[in-house]
Write a protein that holds these residues in place. Structure first.
Motif, PDB file in Angstrom:
ATOM      1  N   LYS A 171      29.046  30.472   7.236  1.00 20.58           N
ATOM      2  CA  LYS A 171      28.207  29.905   6.171  1.00 20.58           C
ATOM      3  C   LYS A 171      29.066  29.456   4.990  1.00 20.58           C
ATOM      4  CE  LYS A 171      24.453  29.744   6.714  1.00 20.58           C
ATOM      5  NZ  LYS A 171      23.703  28.711   7.425  1.00 20.58           N
ATOM      6  N   ILE A 191      23.665  29.549  -5.291  1.00 13.98           N
ATOM      7  CA  ILE A 191      23.501  28.980  -3.958  1.00 13.98           C
ATOM      8  C   ILE A 191      22.694  29.962  -3.116  1.00 13.98           C
ATOM      9  CG2 ILE A 191      25.727  29.902  -3.162  1.00 13.98           C
ATOM     10  CD1 ILE A 191      25.918  27.403  -1.340  1.00 13.98           C
ATOM     11  N   ALA A 238      22.472  26.501   1.624  1.00 13.79           N
ATOM     12  CA  ALA A 238      23.368  26.444   2.783  1.00 13.79           C
ATOM     13  C   ALA A 238      22.614  26.995   3.964  1.00 13.79           C
ATOM     14  CB  ALA A 238      24.627  27.248   2.512  1.00 13.79           C
ATOM     15  N   SER A 239      22.211  26.141   4.848  1.00 10.59           N
ATOM     16  CA  SER A 239      21.475  26.599   6.032  1.00 10.59           C
ATOM     17  C   SER A 239      22.005  25.951   7.275  1.00 10.59           C
ATOM     18  CB  SER A 239      20.000  26.319   5.883  1.00 10.59           C
ATOM     19  OG  SER A 239      19.770  24.943   5.724  1.00 10.59           O
ATOM     20  N   ILE A 265      22.160  31.095   0.458  1.00 13.52           N
ATOM     21  CA  ILE A 265      22.812  31.044   1.765  1.00 13.52           C
ATOM     22  C   ILE A 265      21.841  31.663   2.761  1.00 13.52           C
ATOM     23  CG2 ILE A 265      24.815  31.802   3.097  1.00 13.52           C
ATOM     24  CD1 ILE A 265      26.169  32.212   0.254  1.00 13.52           C
ATOM     25  N   GLU A 277      31.671  18.811   6.340  1.00 12.91           N
ATOM     26  CA  GLU A 277      31.221  18.788   4.947  1.00 12.91           C
ATOM     27  C   GLU A 277      30.412  20.054   4.707  1.00 12.91           C
ATOM     28  OE1 GLU A 277      30.597  16.862   1.148  1.00 12.91           O
ATOM     29  OE2 GLU A 277      31.694  16.044   2.832  1.00 12.91           O
ATOM     30  N   TYR A 278      30.973  20.955   3.934  1.00  8.20           N
ATOM     31  CA  TYR A 278      30.266  22.188   3.614  1.00  8.20           C
ATOM     32  C   TYR A 278      29.250  21.944   2.509  1.00  8.20           C
ATOM     33  CZ  TYR A 278      33.870  24.611   6.297  1.00  8.20           C
ATOM     34  OH  TYR A 278      34.695  25.046   7.300  1.00  8.20           O
ATOM     35  N   GLN A 279      28.258  22.817   2.447  1.00  5.89           N
ATOM     36  CA  GLN A 279      27.271  22.767   1.374  1.00  5.89           C
ATOM     37  C   GLN A 279      27.984  22.934   0.045  1.00  5.89           C
ATOM     38  OE1 GLN A 279      24.013  22.351   2.320  1.00  5.89           O
ATOM     39  NE2 GLN A 279      23.511  22.006   0.194  1.00  5.89           N
ATOM     40  N   LYS A 280      27.585  22.163  -0.957  1.00 10.38           N
ATOM     41  CA  LYS A 280      28.239  22.222  -2.261  1.00 10.38           C
ATOM     42  C   LYS A 280      27.373  22.946  -3.281  1.00 10.38           C
ATOM     43  CE  LYS A 280      30.785  17.930  -1.651  1.00 10.38           C
ATOM     44  NZ  LYS A 280      30.972  16.551  -2.132  1.00 10.38           N
ATOM     45  N   ALA A 292      21.878  24.025  -4.245  1.00 12.39           N
ATOM     46  CA  ALA A 292      22.128  23.834  -2.834  1.00 12.39           C
ATOM     47  C   ALA A 292      21.561  24.988  -2.030  1.00 12.39           C
ATOM     48  CB  ALA A 292      23.629  23.741  -2.601  1.00 12.39           C
ATOM     49  N   THR A 324      27.548  17.721  -8.068  1.00 14.87           N
ATOM     50  CA  THR A 324      26.300  18.028  -7.373  1.00 14.87           C
ATOM     51  C   THR A 324      25.147  17.602  -8.248  1.00 14.87           C
ATOM     52  OG1 THR A 324      26.213  20.261  -8.279  1.00 14.87           O
ATOM     53  CG2 THR A 324      27.253  20.008  -6.113  1.00 14.87           C
ATOM     54  N   PHE A 340      30.854  27.651   2.031  1.00 16.47           N
ATOM     55  CA  PHE A 340      30.357  26.658   1.082  1.00 16.47           C
ATOM     56  C   PHE A 340      31.488  26.239   0.158  1.00 16.47           C
ATOM     57  CE2 PHE A 340      29.479  30.819  -0.761  1.00 16.47           C
ATOM     58  CZ  PHE A 340      29.881  30.699  -2.082  1.00 16.47           C
TER      59      PHE A 340
END
Length: 135
Positions: free
Chosen positions: A118, A40, A134-135, A42, A30-33, A132, A128, A120
């Motif tokens: 990384k 976003i 993404a980390s 990142i 499941e990638y960051q949305k 978000a 959403t 997304f």
């Protein structure tokens, strides 16, 4: 001849077979949305070999789902805590789907190169609830 399997082998073989044949969901990633029109962040914490925060220069490369290059080795902001980040604004008319993204720090020549996936996912606004990271 009628040979029986020793109990010790059965105690090893049965759990192995159970684990081997458990169903595995390969779609579980499941990638960051991020929603269309949102930004976003990142990022990733980067540390030296001695576990001190690194401020080594990092860059980011982003491709949309069709493979079009959107950011080519963009410079990331680095903090003294080792946190490196890049804010990417997703336009309202961008493509939905997985955006292939890689973060690169250091250099192969210097022997300290790291590259991190990384990726997304851009989704419609309704999917959403907040910005978000993404980390």
């Amino acid at each position: 001849m009628n040979k029986k399997i020793p109990p010790i082998y059965l105690s090893i073989l049965i759990p192995f077979l159970v684990v081997l044949f458990l169903p595995i969901n390969l779609n579980a990633i499941e990638y960051q949305k991020v929603s269309l029109g949102d930004t976003i962040r990142i990022g990733e914490f980067v540390f030296e070999d001695d576990y001190t925060p690194s401020t080594t220069a990092c860059s980011i490369t982003i491709h949309d789902p069709s493979g079009t290059l959107k950011v080519n080795a963009g410079a990331m902001t680095s903090l003294s805590t080792g946190w490196h980040y890049y804010d990417y604004a997703v336009g309202g008319g961008e493509s939905l789907g997985n955006w292939s993204t890689s973060m690169s720090c250091g250099s192969a020549i210097g022997g300290d190169l790291i590259v991190v996936d990384k990726t997304f996912t851009v989704v419609p606004t309704s999917e959403t609830t907040n910005n978000a990271i993404a980390s």
